[in-house]
Design a protein around this motif. Sequence first.
Motif, PDB file in Angstrom:
ATOM      1  N   ALA A  43     -32.778  31.144  56.688  1.00 42.92           N
ATOM      2  CA  ALA A  43     -33.268  32.460  56.253  1.00 42.92           C
ATOM      3  C   ALA A  43     -34.690  32.721  56.757  1.00 42.92           C
ATOM      4  O   ALA A  43     -34.872  33.306  57.821  1.00 42.92           O
ATOM      5  N   ASP A  44     -35.712  32.250  56.003  1.00 38.55           N
ATOM      6  CA  ASP A  44     -37.110  32.493  56.373  1.00 38.55           C
ATOM      7  C   ASP A  44     -37.586  31.392  57.321  1.00 38.55           C
ATOM      8  O   ASP A  44     -38.659  30.792  57.129  1.00 38.55           O
ATOM      9  N   TRP A  83     -42.336  35.699  60.525  1.00 36.67           N
ATOM     10  CA  TRP A  83     -42.284  34.794  59.372  1.00 36.67           C
ATOM     11  C   TRP A  83     -41.376  33.605  59.671  1.00 36.67           C
ATOM     12  O   TRP A  83     -41.659  32.479  59.296  1.00 36.67           O
ATOM     13  N   ARG A  84     -40.286  33.867  60.357  1.00 33.31           N
ATOM     14  CA  ARG A  84     -39.337  32.785  60.647  1.00 33.31           C
ATOM     15  C   ARG A  84     -39.953  31.743  61.586  1.00 33.31           C
ATOM     16  O   ARG A  84     -39.616  30.562  61.502  1.00 33.31           O
ATOM     17  N   ALA A  85     -40.828  32.200  62.466  1.00 30.62           N
ATOM     18  CA  ALA A  85     -41.432  31.273  63.434  1.00 30.62           C
ATOM     19  C   ALA A  85     -42.619  30.518  62.847  1.00 30.62           C
ATOM     20  O   ALA A  85     -42.984  29.444  63.330  1.00 30.62           O
ATOM     21  N   VAL A 128     -29.432  21.912  40.834  1.00 26.90           N
ATOM     22  CA  VAL A 128     -29.568  22.467  42.185  1.00 26.90           C
ATOM     23  C   VAL A 128     -30.853  23.286  42.205  1.00 26.90           C
ATOM     24  O   VAL A 128     -30.967  24.297  41.502  1.00 26.90           O
ATOM     25  N   LEU A 129     -31.831  22.782  42.953  1.00 25.21           N
ATOM     26  CA  LEU A 129     -33.108  23.479  43.118  1.00 25.21           C
ATOM     27  C   LEU A 129     -33.036  24.262  44.420  1.00 25.21           C
ATOM     28  O   LEU A 129     -32.726  23.686  45.472  1.00 25.21           O
ATOM     29  N   MET A 130     -33.284  25.568  44.353  1.00 28.16           N
ATOM     30  CA  MET A 130     -33.199  26.398  45.564  1.00 28.16           C
ATOM     31  C   MET A 130     -34.492  27.173  45.755  1.00 28.16           C
ATOM     32  O   MET A 130     -34.959  27.848  44.827  1.00 28.16           O
ATOM     33  N   THR A 131     -35.025  27.120  46.965  1.00 30.11           N
ATOM     34  CA  THR A 131     -36.274  27.836  47.243  1.00 30.11           C
ATOM     35  C   THR A 131     -36.108  28.839  48.382  1.00 30.11           C
ATOM     36  O   THR A 131     -37.090  29.250  49.008  1.00 30.11           O
ATOM     37  N   GLY A 132     -34.884  29.208  48.637  1.00 31.56           N
ATOM     38  CA  GLY A 132     -34.589  30.276  49.591  1.00 31.56           C
ATOM     39  C   GLY A 132     -33.461  31.110  49.016  1.00 31.56           C
ATOM     40  O   GLY A 132     -33.110  30.944  47.842  1.00 31.56           O
ATOM     41  N   PRO A 133     -32.869  31.974  49.819  1.00 36.45           N
ATOM     42  CA  PRO A 133     -31.699  32.716  49.338  1.00 36.45           C
ATOM     43  C   PRO A 133     -30.602  31.744  48.884  1.00 36.45           C
ATOM     44  O   PRO A 133     -30.502  30.626  49.392  1.00 36.45           O
ATOM     45  N   CYS A 134     -29.765  32.194  47.938  1.00 36.57           N
ATOM     46  CA  CYS A 134     -28.800  31.286  47.311  1.00 36.57           C
ATOM     47  C   CYS A 134     -27.437  31.316  48.000  1.00 36.57           C
ATOM     48  O   CYS A 134     -26.418  31.004  47.380  1.00 36.57           O
ATOM     49  N   THR A 135     -27.421  31.643  49.272  1.00 38.97           N
ATOM     50  CA  THR A 135     -26.178  31.847  50.027  1.00 38.97           C
ATOM     51  C   THR A 135     -25.300  30.597  50.099  1.00 38.97           C
ATOM     52  O   THR A 135     -24.076  30.693  49.914  1.00 38.97           O
ATOM     53  N   ASN A 136     -25.897  29.450  50.380  1.00 37.41           N
ATOM     54  CA  ASN A 136     -25.082  28.228  50.481  1.00 37.41           C
ATOM     55  C   ASN A 136     -24.344  27.962  49.174  1.00 37.41           C
ATOM     56  O   ASN A 136     -23.142  27.683  49.172  1.00 37.41           O
TER      57      ASN A 136
END
Length: 327
Positions: A43-44, A83-85, A128-136
Motif C-alpha cells: 500500500a504505502d 509516499w510509496r518511495a 493480528v496487529l495491522m499498521t496498513g490497510p486491512c486488505t490481507n
Amino acid sequence: MQKNNDRTAVIFDHDGGIDDLLSLVLLLSMDHVDVLGVTITPADCYPDDALLSTLKILSLTGNQSIPVAVGNKVGPNPFPPDWRAQPRVCHSMPAMLRVEETRGNVSALPADEWMVHFLKQSAVSVTVLMTGPCTNLAHALDACPSIAEKIDRVVWMGGAVDVKGNVAMHDHDGTAEWNAYWDPLATHQLISSGVSVLMVPLDATNALPVNRAFLTQLAKVGTEVSDLAGQFWAATVTAIPAYEFTYFLWDILATAVMGLPSSAITVTSGSIAVSVQTPNAGETYRAANGEGNTVQWVSSVDADLVRNYVISQFSRPFSAFTAENVS
Ligand code: AGV
Ligand code: CA
C-alpha cells in the motif's frame, strides 16, 4: 483455544512505511510478544522495498526465522508515489546496508493465503496487529471465515472517528484516514467481521507528531537502535508542514498498545460504520440506528507516557530483541 497468559502471540501485517518498519523494531523489542509472522500489504510502499527492509530488520535483531509473506491484493485508491518511495531510504542507510538479509523464511504464498494457512493450523489464538490497510486480513477472512476463531483480537492503525481524516484527494471530502481509504471495502469487511477490533485512529495519533522535541529526546539516548530510529524519522521531516502531510507516531502508537500500561490509553466502545463510496469512501463514522458494528478504539492517549515508552524500548541493544523461547 489454548491461551498462554503471560505471552502475546502476534501476526504483524504492515505496509512498509517508515513508521511501519519502526513498528516492527518496536514489536520485536517487547519481551512478552512472540512475533509468529510478518505480512506485507503493498500500500504505502513498493513491496520490494518493504520486503527488503523487513528482512534486514529481522537479521539485525536475530529474528531471521520469523516467516514473512508479501501480499498481492490491492485496494482501489493508491497512495501517492512519493509516499510509496519514501521508505526506500530505510534499507539504504549504512546499518541496514551492512546487514545481509536472508530469504529462506519468505513464504511462497501471498500474504492472505499465508494467513489462512497459518491460522488454520495454529494451536494458539493470536493478535493480528495491522499498521496498513486491512486488505490481507479481509481477503483471508473471506476465503476462510473459520480463522476468526483463532484471532484473539485485531489491533489496527486506521480510521478517524471524531476528527477529520488525512486524505486530501480530488474526489474526497477529507473525512477518511488513508489506511481506511486505500481499500474502503476491506475496511467495511473488517469492521463488520465480528472479530474483536481495537482501532487506533487519528483521534489518538494526532497527539503524537514527529516533531523536533521528540527527535531531540530520542537523539539523547545515542544507542545503535535509537540512532537508527532517529535516522528513519529524520527522513520524514521534509514534508509540507500541513496536517495531511505531517508525520505522526501512527503505527508506533498501535504497536505500543501491545506493551503500554492501560493507564496510558483511553479506549472507547461504540458502533462504527464505514462508507464505501465517494466522496467519503473509507470514512469511519459513528453509526446511527443499528447501521454499524460495535468496535473499540483508542480515543486519547497520555502522549508523554507513549513517547517515554517508545524511547525506553529503543534504548535497548539489538541483542535484547532476539526471541529466546518461540516454540
Ligand atoms: O494514515 C496513516 C498511515 C500510517 O499507517 N499511513 C502512514 C502510516 O504508516 C498513511 C499516511 C498518511 N499520511 C502520510 C502517510 C504521509 N504524510 N506520509 C506517508 N504516509
Ligand atoms: Ca502504515
